[in-house]
Design an enzyme around this catalytic site. Sequence first.
Site, short mmCIF file in Angstrom:
data_model
loop_
_atom_site.label_atom_id
_atom_site.label_comp_id
_atom_site.label_asym_id
_atom_site.label_seq_id
_atom_site.Cartn_x
_atom_site.Cartn_y
_atom_site.Cartn_z
CG HIS A 131 -2.18 -0.77 1.00
ND1 HIS A 131 -2.16 -2.07 0.56
CD2 HIS A 131 -3.48 -0.42 1.12
CE1 HIS A 131 -3.41 -2.50 0.44
NE2 HIS A 131 -4.23 -1.52 0.76
CE LYS A 566 -11.19 5.58 3.11
NZ LYS A 566 -10.50 5.37 1.82
#
Length: 727
Positions: A131, A566
């Site tokens: 990532h 989120k």
Amino acid sequence: MPATSYIDFAFQKIDQDYAFLINCLREVLIDLGKPALAEILTEEEITSKTSPPPSPEDVMHILSISFQLLNLVEENVAAQTRRRRESDGEILHEPGLWGQNLRQLQEAGITPKKIAERLSSVRVEPVLTAHPTESKRSTVLHLHRSLYLHMVQLENQMWTPMERDELRRGIQSHLERLLRTGQILMHKPEVEQEVKGILYYVRDIFPNILKKMDAHFRRSWEDAGMDPSLVAFPENLPRLSFGNWVGGDRDGHPLVTPEVTRDTLDRFREVGTGVVRTQLQEVFNNLSLSSEYQEAPTNLIRRTHEIEEFLRSHGIETGWRPRLEPWRHYVHLLLTRVDEVGPARYRQSAELLKDLRILRDSLLDIGSHRLAESDVMPVERLLSVFGFHLAAMDIRQNSDFHDRAVEQLLKEAGFEDCAYSEWPEEKRLAFLDRELRSPRPFTSERSQLGKEATAVLGCYRVVYQYIQKNGPEGIGSLIVSMTRSLSDLLTVYLLAREAGLARNTRDGLVCDVSVVPLFETIDDLERAPDILKGFLSHPITARSLAARMGNRPIQQVMVGYSDSSKDGGYMASQWTLYRAQEALAAAARNSRVEVCFFHGRGGTPSRGAGPTHRFLEALPQGSLTGHFRMTEQGETISQKYANAITAIYNLELLQAGVTACTLRSDTFWQKDEDFLRIAARLSEYSEEAYRALLTRDGFIDYWAQATPIDALEHSTIGSRPARRTGR
């Protein structure tokens, strides 16, 4: 020594070691004719006022390096403080490690025999990913490792003044390299570069620390007053393995093609075989036992003849037959099979492991316990952890991508209604149930398909070919990002059938690779228990689990931290994850299946990060059944595993924590209703406040201007695009 004394020692050592490195850096800067920069690192005035002031870029560069040095110092001081505690006999009190966990389990009334019986069923698997959060170049990381090793060498009190001066000069040479080296990537790395980065850890770090890790565990076991014979053999130890996403994670990553996946799998197999060969060669060199002084046991002689005959049947003559060294001859035959590329080679590591156990038993039979323990058992342990593949590759793709692939298959097969992604769930499930009762595929390899179908089937065919050649142990799971419904999982079976990964049996289709849901958003986490219940009760899932695992089926379930955070903010995310894991574990138990949670954690609190032992202790009761997977993302890989001492510590935190939490879950079961009620209320309030903030007029504009999100999106810290969908 009291705890405060260890803290005082640590802070004093940080000040001392950091001052040493900064002084080394200052001397280098002065030698390079940059006294104004050296002045920034000290309160002393060492240059005249006529010297030109350094540029802002140079100031940022030198301050960045100074913080990097502070990180190295803190890492080394933490390791040295733990070593001091261990030397003082405090091994049973170091938070999160084996000693403390074993002591607490005994205090809870769990017997050493019970602990030992559970150990071998515990499996921990860190999964290394690329990532895009690691901004430092591999060259810079290598320099950091070299500096760290020099700092560790300086801890040794045996050096003469001249030798210490030599080490200091070596540190200064590395500092000059660091000063003269670009710190960040100027171009996006390619997947191949990321593969090389992961290979460094699974080739050069983890295999070399395994023996020390196991020795530390056994020492903690004995210091806790437990019988060492209970953990004497490699098969008695907690299982450890490694996973890999680089070259397999194609969710939002168009550069991970079937060819990249094939090349990565082959590369890991090639390097893994080399690691095993190196270890076996050392055994060959060491086992110089002569039959003049001890007679080789019958089992060893018999198996030697069997392997020789097997090799001859494939046209292979070993050529080397030492008359008086039967043990060395046996290892030579094992090496021959490891080196072979044809049908005589070891296809799976279990075959070599079986032959190594015969070698171990032959040494025990002649009373050579020391040689069995020092020479053979470490190779057995290494093989059980790394196999020939080093790290199992997961294949991850998004459910929307799968839907588009199925639509293209339906179109190629002549279906009138091909809008699969728009079908209601009931229609999708009826279609899938009907199709999965049939072994026939929709298409052939010659079919001209759309982009998504070509990509998915190309990848699955690479996996199928790898399994046919090498067996399944190098392949992890087929992970479905954004799992929203049961049909998202069953769709993968349909795609697997097209590529040969789902094969027909007398009872129906069986999938040779585990299909794993990834629940990410708060809505998906709330629906997850019902989805898992339907998935586990589906005939093809039940058959596939039984075919792969027999009467102890284990279903992996991945939970994501970033998207839920989120969605609803940190508190709501954590609470939703907690309740989802409780319900998912219950759904699995009701289906008589063990659940293995795969935690998609990152490096920040919003991505689930934090101290490993605290994270494990905070998991809901019953969610740990002895199997545990966790992503290690981006910069956390180098922070945790770049240096051997730190790597041992972090892996021990994982192994000891999972073992202890599993045993406590086996024994205790209690709920704090007050905590549950308060946490639920806090989650509601925090989510309301978070969503109110996000939906306020002008917030997104403010956020874009107040944060470096635009710089991050255009950075070159990873090969994958900044956004999964491009929006």
